[in-house]
Scaffold this active site. Structure first.
Site, PDB file in Angstrom:
ATOM      1  CD  GLU A 143       0.149  -1.606   8.224  1.00  0.00           C
ATOM      2  OE1 GLU A 143      -0.351  -0.944   9.153  1.00  0.00           O
ATOM      3  OE2 GLU A 143       0.731  -1.087   7.252  1.00  0.00           O
ATOM      4  CG  ASP A 161       0.183  -4.162   1.931  1.00  0.00           C
ATOM      5  OD1 ASP A 161       0.005  -4.954   2.864  1.00  0.00           O
ATOM      6  OD2 ASP A 161       0.901  -3.149   2.014  1.00  0.00           O
ATOM      7  CG  ASP A 169      -0.362  -0.071   2.517  1.00  0.00           C
ATOM      8  OD1 ASP A 169       0.877  -0.055   2.587  1.00  0.00           O
ATOM      9  OD2 ASP A 169      -1.103  -0.135   3.525  1.00  0.00           O
ATOM     10  CB  SER A 170       4.574   1.744  -0.119  1.00  0.00           C
ATOM     11  OG  SER A 170       4.828   0.613  -0.926  1.00  0.00           O
ATOM     12  CE  LYS A 211       3.120  -5.623   3.681  1.00  0.00           C
ATOM     13  NZ  LYS A 211       2.505  -4.626   4.574  1.00  0.00           N
ATOM     14  CD  GLU A 230       7.741   0.097   7.584  1.00  0.00           C
ATOM     15  OE1 GLU A 230       6.815  -0.648   7.196  1.00  0.00           O
ATOM     16  OE2 GLU A 230       7.915   1.253   7.131  1.00  0.00           O
TER      17      GLU A 230
END
Ligand code: KIV
Length: 297
Positions: free
Chosen positions: A148, A116, A77-78, A146, A214
Site C-alpha cells: 500500500e 499482499d 490481507d483481506s 502488493k 480502491e
C-alpha cells in the site's frame, strides 16, 4: 503471439482455441501451459483488454477460480476479516500470508498469484520490505507482491523491483491505514485527486507493474488509467480501470452482514451452505444419514 488460457479439459481447450481465433490474443481466451506473468498484463493493457482479479486464501477455492479462467489471484490481507476472523486487515501477519499464499500457489496451475505484504512487514523501510517479499517469493512461490502507498512506499517499490520482485501498488483507500483514514471515498477534491495521480505516476516510475485503485471517484480512476502505461485495477473505482478486483467472499455472497455498494453479488453461497448444513444436521438427528449406500460391510 503468446496466448493464455485457463483451459484444463479438452472441451475447455477447444472452446478457448475457437474463442481466441475469433477475438485474437486474449489474457484468458487463448492457450497456454504456463502461468500468467506481469508481462502478459502489460501486453493486455497495450491491447486494451480488460481482465478480472479475485482474492483467494486457500488451495481449493483458488483451483476453482483458476479453472474458471481468472488470470490473477490476490492473497490479500483481506484474509484478516474474510478468512481469519479478525475485525480488520491490521493484525494479519507475514507468517499467515505466507501460509495462505503457498496454498493458493499449490491450488493453481495458471493464475499469477500475488501475495499482499501485510501491515508492519514493509513500513520500516526497503530492507524490511525486501526481506518480507523474498519470503513470499521463496517460501510461498508467489509471482508478485502488493503493498500500500504511492510516494510513501517508493523506496520499498524501487528496491523490490531492482531485486527482481514485481510490485503492485495500492492507492486510494488503503485499509492498513484504517485507523487514520477510516473507510471513505478517497481522491475527492482537486488537491486529493492531484495527490493520488502523483502517487500513481510515482509508483509507475518506481517500477510497479500495476496499481490498485480502491474507493476513488470513477472520473479520477479514468484519468489515472489514461495517464499510466501500467494497468489500473479498480475496486469501487467505476468502470474505467483496466482490470477489476473483488474480494471473493463478498462477490459470492459468503460474507455476513452488509457488503459495500460497489460489490456485485454473483452467488448466494452463505444461504446455500447454511441450507446444506441444516439438512445434514436434520438427517443425522432423524437417522436418515448415513443411508445403506454410505455404509461398508
Ligand atoms: O486485501 C485485499 O483483498 C485487497 C483488495 C481489496 C485489492 O487489497
Amino acid at each position: 503471439m503468446t496466448q493464455i488460457s485457463a483451459a484444463h479439459t479438452p472441451a475447455q481447450e477447444q472452446a478457448a482455441q475457437s474463442s481466441s481465433k475469433t477475438s485474437g490474443a486474449s489474457l484468458y481466451g487463448g492457450v497456454t501451459t504456463r502461468r500468467v506473468t506481469v508481462r502478459d498484463l502489460a501486453a493486455a493493457k497495450e491491447r486494451g483488454e480488460k481482465w478480472p482479479m479475485l482474492t483467494a486464501y486457500d488451495a481449493m477455492t483458488a483451483s476453482v477460480f483458476d479453472e474458471a479462467g481468472i488470470p490473477v489471484l490476490l492473497v490479500g490481507d483481506s484474509a484478516g476479516n474474510c478468512h481469519l476472523g479478525y475485525e480488520t486487515t491490521v493484525p494479519v501477519t507475514l507468517d499467515e500470508i505466507a501460509v495462505l499464499s503457498a496454498a493458493v500457489v499449490r491450488g493453481t496451475k495458471r493464475a499469477l498469484v500475488i501475495g499482499d505484504l501485510p501491515f508492519g512487514s514493509y513500513q520500516e523501510g526497503p530492507v524490511q520490505a525486501l526481506r518480507s517479499a523474498t519470503r513470499l517469493v521463496k517460501e510461498a512461490g508467489v509471482g508478485a507482491v502488493k503493498l500500500e502507498g504511492g510516494e510513501r512506499s517508493l523506496p520499498q517499490t524501487e528496491l523490490l523491483v531492482s531485486a527482481g520482485i514485481p510490485v503492485m501498488s495500492h492507492l486510494g483507500l488503503t485499509p492498513q491505514s484504517v485507523n487514520t483514514m477510516g473507510y471513505r471515498v478517497q481522491g475527492r477534491g482537486d488537491e486529493d485527486a492531484h495527490r493520488l495521480l502523483r502517487d500513481a505516476k510515482a509508483a509507475q516510475d518506481a517500477g510497479a507493474f500495476g496499481v490498485v485503485l480502491e474507493l476513488v471517484p470513477e472520473e479520477l480512476a479514468v484519468e489515472v488509467s489514461r495517464s499510466l502505461h501500467i494497468p489500473t485495477i479498480g475496486i469501487g473505482a467505476g468502470a474505467g480501470c483496466d482490470a477489476q478486483v473483488l474480494v471473493w467472499t463478498d462477490m459470492m455472497g459468503l460474507t455476513s452482514g452488509k457488503v459495500p455498494r460497489f460489490v456485485k453479488q454473483y452467488a448466494e453461497l452463505r444461504s446455500v451452505m447454511g441450507d446444506a448444513a441444516r439438512e445434514f444436521a436434520s438427517d443425522v438427528r432423524g437417522a436418515t444419514f448415513p443411508a445403506p449406500e454410505h455404509a461398508f460391510h
